[in-house]
Each structure stands twice: as C-alpha cells, then as structure tokens.
Design a protein around this motif. Structure first.
Motif, PDB file in Angstrom:
ATOM      1  N   PRO A   7       0.835  -1.198   0.000  1.00  0.00           N
ATOM      2  CA  PRO A   7       0.000   0.000   0.000  1.00  0.00           C
ATOM      3  C   PRO A   7       0.876   1.257   0.000  1.00  0.00           C
ATOM      4  CG  PRO A   7       0.108  -0.875   2.202  1.00  0.00           C
ATOM      5  CD  PRO A   7       0.846  -1.854   1.324  1.00  0.00           C
ATOM      6  N   ILE A   8       0.232   2.393  -0.190  1.00  0.00           N
ATOM      7  CA  ILE A   8       0.960   3.661  -0.115  1.00  0.00           C
ATOM      8  C   ILE A   8       1.641   3.784   1.241  1.00  0.00           C
ATOM      9  CG2 ILE A   8       0.718   6.165  -0.162  1.00  0.00           C
ATOM     10  CD1 ILE A   8      -1.747   5.771  -1.958  1.00  0.00           C
TER      11      ILE A   8
ATOM     12  N   ASN B 118      -1.459   1.892  10.111  1.00  0.00           N
ATOM     13  CA  ASN B 118      -0.910   2.315  11.405  1.00  0.00           C
ATOM     14  C   ASN B 118       0.200   3.343  11.259  1.00  0.00           C
ATOM     15  OD1 ASN B 118       1.144   0.769  10.388  1.00  0.00           O
ATOM     16  ND2 ASN B 118       1.135  -0.763  12.023  1.00  0.00           N
ATOM     17  N   GLY B 119       0.436   3.813  10.021  1.00  0.00           N
ATOM     18  CA  GLY B 119       1.422   4.867   9.790  1.00  0.00           C
ATOM     19  C   GLY B 119       2.794   4.385   9.402  1.00  0.00           C
ATOM     20  N   LEU B 120       3.051   3.068   9.424  1.00  0.00           N
ATOM     21  CA  LEU B 120       4.362   2.567   9.060  1.00  0.00           C
ATOM     22  C   LEU B 120       4.576   2.677   7.546  1.00  0.00           C
ATOM     23  CD1 LEU B 120       4.677  -0.646  11.271  1.00  0.00           C
ATOM     24  CD2 LEU B 120       5.670   1.625  11.681  1.00  0.00           C
TER      25      LEU B 120
ATOM     26  N   THR C   9       6.938   7.070  -0.418  1.00  0.00           N
ATOM     27  CA  THR C   9       7.891   7.196   0.687  1.00  0.00           C
ATOM     28  C   THR C   9       9.095   8.027   0.278  1.00  0.00           C
ATOM     29  OG1 THR C   9       7.211   5.062   1.608  1.00  0.00           O
ATOM     30  CG2 THR C   9       9.339   5.932   2.301  1.00  0.00           C
ATOM     31  N   ILE C  10       9.680   7.731  -0.901  1.00  0.00           N
ATOM     32  CA  ILE C  10      10.864   8.494  -1.290  1.00  0.00           C
ATOM     33  C   ILE C  10      10.506   9.918  -1.690  1.00  0.00           C
ATOM     34  CG2 ILE C  10      12.114   6.425  -1.945  1.00  0.00           C
ATOM     35  CD1 ILE C  10      11.636   7.133  -4.864  1.00  0.00           C
ATOM     36  N   LEU C  11       9.245  10.173  -2.030  1.00  0.00           N
ATOM     37  CA  LEU C  11       8.813  11.542  -2.302  1.00  0.00           C
ATOM     38  C   LEU C  11       8.658  12.343  -1.019  1.00  0.00           C
ATOM     39  CD1 LEU C  11       7.604  13.878  -3.991  1.00  0.00           C
ATOM     40  CD2 LEU C  11       5.396  12.692  -3.851  1.00  0.00           C
TER      41      LEU C  11
ATOM     42  N   GLY D 229      11.442   0.708   6.957  1.00  0.00           N
ATOM     43  CA  GLY D 229      10.474   0.140   6.032  1.00  0.00           C
ATOM     44  C   GLY D 229       9.972  -1.202   6.532  1.00  0.00           C
ATOM     45  N   PHE D 230       8.719  -1.490   6.231  1.00  0.00           N
ATOM     46  CA  PHE D 230       8.096  -2.722   6.718  1.00  0.00           C
ATOM     47  C   PHE D 230       7.268  -3.358   5.616  1.00  0.00           C
ATOM     48  CE2 PHE D 230       8.809   0.034  10.326  1.00  0.00           C
ATOM     49  CZ  PHE D 230       9.310  -0.821  11.291  1.00  0.00           C
TER      50      PHE D 230
END
Length: 1007
Positions: free
Chosen positions: A402-403, A407-409, A423-425, A479-480
């Motif tokens: 997912p984007i 839970n915010g991870l 994430t990299i943006l 990252g997870f």
C-alpha cells in the motif's frame, strides 16, 4: 527600423501658443489609430517625451520650435510649431525596406542590403506564462528545431538546434546575449529588444570556430529619449499536466499477470495470483494486505500554479537614457507532500530577474553603454530526485504494497532497487538549490568623423559570474512489509529497511566566471549610388570553472581571434559581402589552434530594376541571395587537449610457484595523442524574399546545404589484431545536411479590423558520409548513406498466426507462439539475429518543425493563437512499466493500454502488445519497427485574448495611461497518433516529469 525624414499630415486645433507654454497633441496612423511610444523631441534640445497608449503627448515648447517625431515602422518627421497649443499629427507608415535595420554578427545592417540567412521572432510572442523561453522558439522561428523533454520546474529547457543536427558531436548553437556568449534560458522576455537567428556562412563566418552550428543573437532593451514611462504587469496561472500516462488497476494487473504466467508456464496448474487475492483486491476490504494503488494518484496533485510580476522604467534625455527592470517568477509543481512532515519537500521554483541598461552621450562623438543584469533562483525539491520518484512509480506494481500502512508505518519490499514512490517523495528529506547569474557590459563607441566621414571605433568589456549551490538534507525511514494478521487481527510485519530517521547534510557547489573583450573599427561610406562598409574586430574570451573537479577542467577555456567584413551595395540593387573569421581555441595543439574561415555573399534586389516596374503594384519587392563559406566547430567532444597522450595504470601480471603470488604493475598509453583540429562546415545558401499586395504579404525562403567534415570520432576501423587497447580519435567523420526553411506573413487591415496570419517551416535531413567505422557485413546494416540519428532494429512482419506459422518461419530465440512478433530474415540464413537489423523509423529528433497562427484585432479587442507542429519523428517504446513482466513478478507496473493486446480471442493483426508472457522468454521486446511509433504532433501552443482599456477617463484619475487585461492559454490541446504520454517527451516509457498546460490571467498597466 531606421527611417528618413518625410512630410506628415497635421491638423491645427484651437488655442494659441504664446512665448513658453505647454503644448499637447495626439499622434495617429493614417487610419486614425493612436500610436503609443512615439518619441517627440524639441530639436536641438534635450526636451522630449513619448506618446502614451492613446497616442497623446504633452511637453513645454515655444512658437518656432521644431518637434521631431520618431517611431519604428513610421517615417521620421519634423514639425515647426506655430500659434496653436494642441496638434493632431498623422504619421505615415514606412512601407519600404530601404531603411529597416536587422541585427547581424557584431553589428547591424540595412535589411534590404543584408545577404545572410537569418530569421527573427516578434518579442511579444515570447511573453508567455512559462519560465524558460527556449520552449517558445521552436516553430516560431524558421530554421530552429527544438524539443522539450521535461516539464520539471527549473529544469524544463528545450533542446535547441539551428537547421537540425549536422554532426556526431555537439550541435548546440552559439548563443549571444548583448554580444557575449551566454545562456538565454532564464532571461525575462520582457527585457528582450530583439531575437535573431543567424543560419548561413555569410551570417556566421565571423564567429569562426564557434559558428558552425548557427548563432542566436539576443539584445536587451535600452533606454529611449522621453518622459519616464513605467510599466507594471502581474500574471497568475493555473497549471496542469498536458498528458499523464495511465496505469492499469490492480485487478487488471493480476489478471494479465495470470495470463502471461499461463502462456509461459502452461504446465503449472497454479495461477500467479489466486482468485481469492484478486477478489480481495477488487473489494478492498483489507487494503493493507491486498492493496490496489495508482502510484501517480499517490504522488501527484491535479493542479499547480505559477505567477509573474514585472516592473520596468524607460526614459531619458538625448544625452542620458536608461532602462530599468525587475521581475519575479515562481512556480509550484504537482508533487504531493506529507502534511505531518516537519520539513517542506514540495517542488517549487522561484526566480528574480533584474536588468539595468544606461546609455550616455559623454560628448557629441563619444557614447557609453553600461549594463548590468542577471537572475537569482531558488528551487526546492524532494530529497530523492524527480527521476528516482518517477522510476519507482513505473517499477512498483499496484498490488505489492500500500501507499502507507494504516498504522502509519512506511511500506517497503526487500528488493533493494524497488522503492515506494510515495515514501521516497515525502519521507526522504528535501534539497534546496540556489543559482545566480550576473552579467555586466561596458561599451564605448567613438565617432571619428572628424578624421573622415563614416569612421568609428568601439570597444567592449564584460564580466560574467555564475554560481550554484545545492544543499541536500536527506534521510531514509524504517520500512516494513506486512505478512499477515494475528489471531486478534493485528498486522504482522517484517522489517525490510532500517532507516536513518534523521536529516543528513550534503553540499554541492558549482560555478564559473568569464571575461570577454572586443575592439572594432567600423567604416561606412556613400558615394552617390555606391554604399561601402567595412569592419575589423578583435575579440577574446576567458572562462574558468570555479569548482573544477580535476586538473584538466580547472584549466581556463579560451578563444581569441579576428573578424572582418566588407560590404558593397550599388543603388540598393546589386549587393556583395565578404566575411572572415580568424580565430582558435586553447584545446588544440599550439601550431593548429587558429583557423581561417571565409565566406562571401551576393544579392540582387530585382524589384529595383526598371524592367520590374510593370508588376511592382502586385509584387512590390523581390530579392535573391546566395552565400557560400566555411565555419568551424571547436566543441568537438571527446577528450580535451587530445593532442597530448595520457598514461594510465595497465595493471600487471602475476608469477611465482609454490602458491606464491607476485604482482608487477605496469603502465600503458591511456589515450593516444592525435593531430586534432576543429570540425569544418562548408555551407551553401540560396534565398528569396518577396512582398506582394502592397506589402501585405511577405515570403522569405531559403534552400541550404552543409558539408560537415573533420568530425572528431573514435576509430572503429582498426582491427583488434593490431593490439591497440584504446582506439584513438581523429577528425574523420563527415555528414551532409540539406534542407529548406521558410516564413510567410500576411497582414490585412479593414477599418477597425485587422487580420494577420503567420507561419514558418523547417525541413532538414542530415546524411552520414563517413562515421569512421569498419564496413558492415550487409548493405542494410551500413550507417553510411543513412540519415544521422537513424534507428536500427528488426523489421516486424506482423504477428505469428499459428504454431505452424512459427515452424515455417526463420528461427527466433526463445519460445515463440501464435501472437508473438515475427521478424524479417533479411540475409536469408534461416535465423533472426543481429545481421537482420536494418533502418527503422526516423529517429528522436524531428526532420520537420513548423508553426502557424492567426491574429485578429477589432477596436480594443485582440485574439491570437499559435500552433506548433513536428513531423518525421518517432518514439521507441521500452523499459519497466511498459514491457510487462520483463523481470518476472513484483517488478514493473502496467499501462492501462495493456488491454490492447493479442489473445486467442482478440487476434487482431496490429494490437499494441503481442502475446503476453511472464519473464519475456522470447524476442518480443527487442528493438524493432513494432515498438517504433509515429511521434508527430500538432499542438495549440498559445491562445491569447486581450482587451485594452484605452481612452478611459478613470485611468487618468489613477495616474495610468493604459490598462490591459488578458487571458493566455498555453499547451491547451495536442493532436497526435501517439496516446500513451505527452508525445514531445520522446523515447522510453514516459517516465519524465510531464509537460504542463497553463491557464493564465494577466494585468498590464502603463504609467
């Protein structure tokens, strides 16, 4: 345009002039339309003013004074004042070319007597809602070929070539701003007075080793005599992408993946994605484990904005004139940001421009021009570069992660080179870029008529300084990857990346400084019908990289030389011109640094002949031009100072016994010294200029041919058996370039209505004569005789229709089935390999660039449009995101156009995609004519609607003389066969920052 004095029509009105008083008046054309900007001077004094937008003027004078009215495009006129205190003056338009002046190399000439091939663009056409004027000239100026490959704020300049590409090395033109080699990308078009393009040898030979690729000359505005005028302008624009590639949704992706997996692994009973996972992805009941992401929606907004503010002042006396200008531009891009981040990673570019030009008449014979201008810019960007972000969006599938987890991870898979675009943006920090450019010019011109009429000298010194500074504050986050849920429904995670979770620091510096000097002697003489002109000029330049990364780069870049010109005209009818450049560059051997580059030109103004009189009412002007000459190109690429050999560490050999290892290193030649010189371009040009129907229609057309030789190439014809590890370079390459460019302009006035139509076109084709390579085994592989930039690949014969068709066709690598691409066996050896590759398509640079547009004016309204088109160009499709499942699963997005593919049910002969396979176990995605698509397009580049609030009493109450309100639409509509992304982005998969369309409202006020 320079004009001679001629009578004018005037009407005296009420009032009388007694002694010293203030007089007023209005200046119009022959149709009664007000003429703004007319210079009105009291002859013999420094008193003067200019007419406002309504043609009105006001100044103090007395009876008997003589007023001089000057305006480009109209006759210069003198008027002796009588007793009235108000005058209405009608200026007659100058319909002759005899006194119009055009910019040429190191000076100006009368247009009627100029021989060189050159084009100009109306400066107002460059005043568009974009940051970079390089994006506007292609299609607006005959002879310029240009393509824009990115719309990223601050990095959106176009590739510009004059008459196409004629060499294997650099084809970039020489760009001069106020006589000095400079970039024009960040110039504010409001500060430009003229924009000229020099194309043939007669126009460019004076630049010698710098002129082979053509020259663009830009002159900035200077002050004019008269009362100070202040112009203020504000633009506000809304931006959108012209065309954004569309990705397939998650369900479509998985269904196509299953199809490809079955095609490649028919014996595996298990699909790549189960029906349960597809259903969960479709229902989106658990998007953490079964995501369905459109990565462009995740990282991009729908709109951005730009705005521009400009203020300039212009005025002065006969002895001191000034032009002052400041401008501000900013643009906000369309990347999304994380509102919870404690830093700004949005993409934004802002620029501040300034110009100050001062002209002083120190004495009656000495004039000084002093100018200082430049710009400062600030760009804010995500911590990970734009290219990385777009690449990630093309590589990561819509169903992998997912984007962001609920839970915010941050989500991340284990594969190192596959990143989460969001994430990299938003979580990789930010980068700030500061860039600044300072230009300065000091020119002194001394009239030496007291020695002999027509003699003058001029000298100029300039200093330029450029700096850029980038600060990167980047980071990575933990990252997870979710692997499932526990008994309580909580997500289970594997940590796939250990982040820094704090902002780091990085710095990059760059810059340069440049000194330039020139001195010239000019002479003009008119003896009855004979006009003579001569010029000799010396110039030199010294540029140093301020933050050079190595010894070679730290050595100054220098050139110096002489230039000369002789011109002759008899009765403005028979014309001749000789030019030369004798100059060189520091990059060549001492005995070969300088070269001589001559040219000559002949012209005939047929319409000046007596026998031409019977048709002059219809075809009022006709002129033929011919030029021939040689020009050089010292920007040859490859290694600098190639006349010096280099020595490198060759490694060594080992010897010994009993498991010992003894190494001896050695040295060898890295690059061999070669007798290097510049490229030489021999140019021919035949031109014609026509005016017809009372000069309402004008046509300029040029046929050109260029032979480029001495192109710096690495030898490819030396056999390996010679034992040379690094093949040497030499001036071996040859290319011939042929083409035509033309401009047509039609203007018609009918009362209050004016119609204008303008268009231009450029076509050129460059053919390789010698590429310094060994002959190819088969004639269809030969590069010699083909167009420069020609693509080579397999020629498709459609798709295999059946397994029987495959069996009866030449062998192709891999597993081939019905629906796969079938290639032509050119050499007839029964197999498809590199020997079967042949020319396909045109290449990525267009052969044809054209533009056209109408203009309508009615009273205070005006409407104008401009279309830009390119043709004879193609796009080669390739890369992750376009080629499905190239590296198997979990890598590579899919375009929504994947639905247009071959299947047993949809066995159309020409779908976009052939049979889908998993891992590309055949030759379907080799370079071939199948993936070479037509890149032609026609774009509505600008539409402008303008209303002028002229003659409004309320304007005077606020101290204004004029007010304009306007709408400009930029890149509003594009028509093309190519539909996947904006066609101008070119080859690949469309993974650049897309081009922009703009809806702009503006307000301009004059005081």
């Amino acid at each position: 345009m320079l004009t001679d004095s001629k009578p004018l029509t005037l009407h005296k009105k009420s009032g009388s002039l007694k002694n010293f008083a203030q007089i007023t008046g209005k200046v119009t054309d022959t149709l009664g339309k007000p003429i703004p900007g007319v210079s009105v001077l009291v002859k013999g004094t420094k008193k003067g003013t200019t007419t406002d937008t309504n043609g009105e003027f006001r100044l103090e004078a007395t009876s008997g004074d003589i007023l001089v009215f000057r305006m480009t495009g109209f006759t210069t006129t003198e008027l002796r004042l009588g007793t009235p205190i108000r005058y209405e003056v009608s200026l007659k338009e100058e319909t002759s070319d005899l006194n119009e002046v055009v910019v040429v190399a190191f000076g100006a000439q009368k247009k009627v007597t100029s021989i060189g091939a050159q084009s100009t663009v109306k400066v107002d056409d460059l005043k568009q809602p974009v940051a970079n004027i390089s994006n506007l000239v292609a299609g607006r100026v005959a002879g310029i070929v240009g393509v824009q490959r990115s719309g990223e704020p601050g990095y959106d300049n176009s590739e510009i070539y004059i008459r196409g590409i004629s060499t294997f090395t650099s084809s970039s033109p020489l760009i001069l701003v106020d006589g000095v080699e400079r970039s024009f990308n960040n110039i504010d078009p409001e500060d430009i007075a003229s924009f000229s393009v020099l194309k043939d040898a007669s126009a460019t030979a004076l630049y010698g080793v710098r002129g082979a690729n053509g020259v663009i000359i830009i002159q900035t505005k200077k002050g004019r005599v008269g009362q100070a005028t202040i112009n203020a302008q504000y633009d506000q624009g809304l931006t959108q992408f012209t065309k954004l590639p569309e990705f397939a949704d998650g369900v479509t992706y998985m269904e196509i993946a299953n199809e490809g997996y079955r095609n490649s692994f028919p014996n595996d009973p298990n699909p790549r994605y189960s029906a349960a996972r597809i259903a969960a992805t479709r229902d989106q009941t658990d998007p953490d484990l079964y995501p369905n992401v459109n990565w462009f929606d995740a990282i991009l907004k729908n709109t951005g904005n730009n705005r521009r503010l400009r203020v300039n002042a212009n005025g002065g006396s006969e002895k001191a004139k000034y032009y002052l200008s400041v401008g501000y531009y900013d643009e906000t891009g369309m990347f999304k940001t994380d509102e919870l981040a404690n830093y700004n990673s949005s993409i934004k570019f802002s620029r501040f421009n300034f110009t100050s030009n001062l002209t002083l008449d120190i004495t009656k014979t000495t004039k000084v021009d002093f100018g200082v201008s430049g710009w400062l810019s600030n760009g804010n960007y995500p911590g990970s570069g734009t290219g990385n972000i777009f690449n990630a969006a093309y590589v990561l599938t819509p169903v992998t992660i997912p984007i962001q987890y609920s839970n915010g991870l941050a989500s991340k898979i284990r594969t190192a080179d596959v990143s989460n675009p969001y994430t990299i943006l938003t979580q990789s920090g930010y980068a700030t870029e500061f860039r600044g450019q300072l230009w300065s010019n000091l020119r002194v011109t001394q009239d030496l008529s007291f020695l002999t009429d027509g003699l003058s000298v001029t000298g100029m010194f300039s200093y330029d300084n450029y700096n850029n500074h980038k600060i990167s504050r980047s980071k990575t986050v933990d990252g997870f990857l979710a692997t499932g849920r526990d008994a309580n429904g909580n997500l289970l995670f594997d940590q796939t990346q250990i982040g820094t979770n704090y902002l780091g620091y990085g710095r990059e510096n760059g810059g340069s400084r440049q000194f330039y000097m020139e001195g010239a002697i000019n002479y003009t003489k008119k003896i009855k019908a004979h006009d003579f002109g001569a010029m000799v000029l010396y110039n030199q330049s010294d540029r140093v990289e301020a933050f050079a990364g190595d010894f070679i780069t730290s050595i100054p870049y220098r050139y110096m030389g002489l230039a000369g010109r002789l011109t002759y005209a008899y009765d403005n009818k028979y014309l001749a011109e000789v030019n030369f450049g004798y100059n060189g560059s520091e990059t060549f051997a001492p005995e070969k640094r300088f070269g001589f580059f001559p040219s000559f030109g002949l012209g005939w103004v047929v319409s000046q002949e007596k026998f031409y009189e019977p048709i002059k009412d219809v075809l009022s002007f006709m002129k033929f031009r011919f030029s021939y000459g040689t020009v050089g190109n010292s920007n040859i690429g490859g290694r600098r100072f190639a006349y010096i050999s280099t020595i490198t560490n060759q490694g060594g050999y080992s010897y010994g016994q009993n498991n010992t290892n003894n190494n001896i290193d050695g040295l060898n030649f890295g690059d061999y010294a070669v007798d290097v010189s510049w490229e030489r371009a021999t140019k021919y040009n035949l031109g014609i200029e026509l005016k017809a129907f009372k000069d309402e229609l004008s046509i300029v057309a040029d046929l050109f041919r260029e032979k480029r030789d001495g192109i710096f190439r690495q030898r490819g014809d030396v056999p390996l058996t010679v034992g040379v590890p690094n093949l040497p370079y030499a001036n071996l390459g040859k290319v011939n370039n042929t083409g035509i460019d033309a401009t047509v302009d039609y203007q018609k006035r009918l009362g209050d209505f004016t119609l204008g139509i303008r268009g231009n076109i450029n076509w050129n084709r460059a053919i390789v004569i010698d590429d310094a390579n060994a002959p190819w085994p088969y004639p269809w592989q030969q590069r010699i005789g083909r167009k420069l930039g020609q693509r080579f690949g397999y020629i498709d014969e459609g798709l295999f229709k059946s397994d029987e068709d495959v069996a009866n066709s030449p062998y192709q690598t891999g597993i081939n089935k019905a629906g796969d691409i079938k290639y032509k066996d050119l050499n007839g050896d029964g197999k498809i390999d590199s020997y079967d590759q042949a020319p396909i398509g045109y290449g990525s640079i267009p052969e044809i660039v054209y533009g056209f547009g109408p203009t309508f004016k009615w009273k205070n309204w005006s409407l104008a449009g401009w279309f830009k088109g390119i043709s004879n160009v193609d796009i080669f499709l390739n890369g992750d995101g376009f080629q499905p499942f190239r590296l198997g699963g979990e890598r590579g997005n899919l375009f929504s156009a994947i639905t247009n593919r071959w299947t047993p049910q949809n066995n159309a002969s020409n779908p976009l995609y052939p049979r889908i396979t998993y891992g590309n176990d055949n030759m379907n995605y080799e370079t071939s004519s199948w993936w070479t698509k037509n890149g032609s397009f026609l774009r509505l580049q600008t539409v402008e609607l303008n209303y002028n609030f002229a003659n409004k009493k309320w304007l005077k109450k606020i101290g204004a003389s004029n007010l304009n309100i306007y709408f400009i639409g930029y890149n509003l509509l594009t028509t093309s066969e190519f539909k996947l992304w904006d066609v101008e982005l070119g080859d690949g998969r469309g993974s650049q920052y897309p081009l922009l369309k703009t809806y702009n409202m503006g307000l301009r006020c004059n005081f």
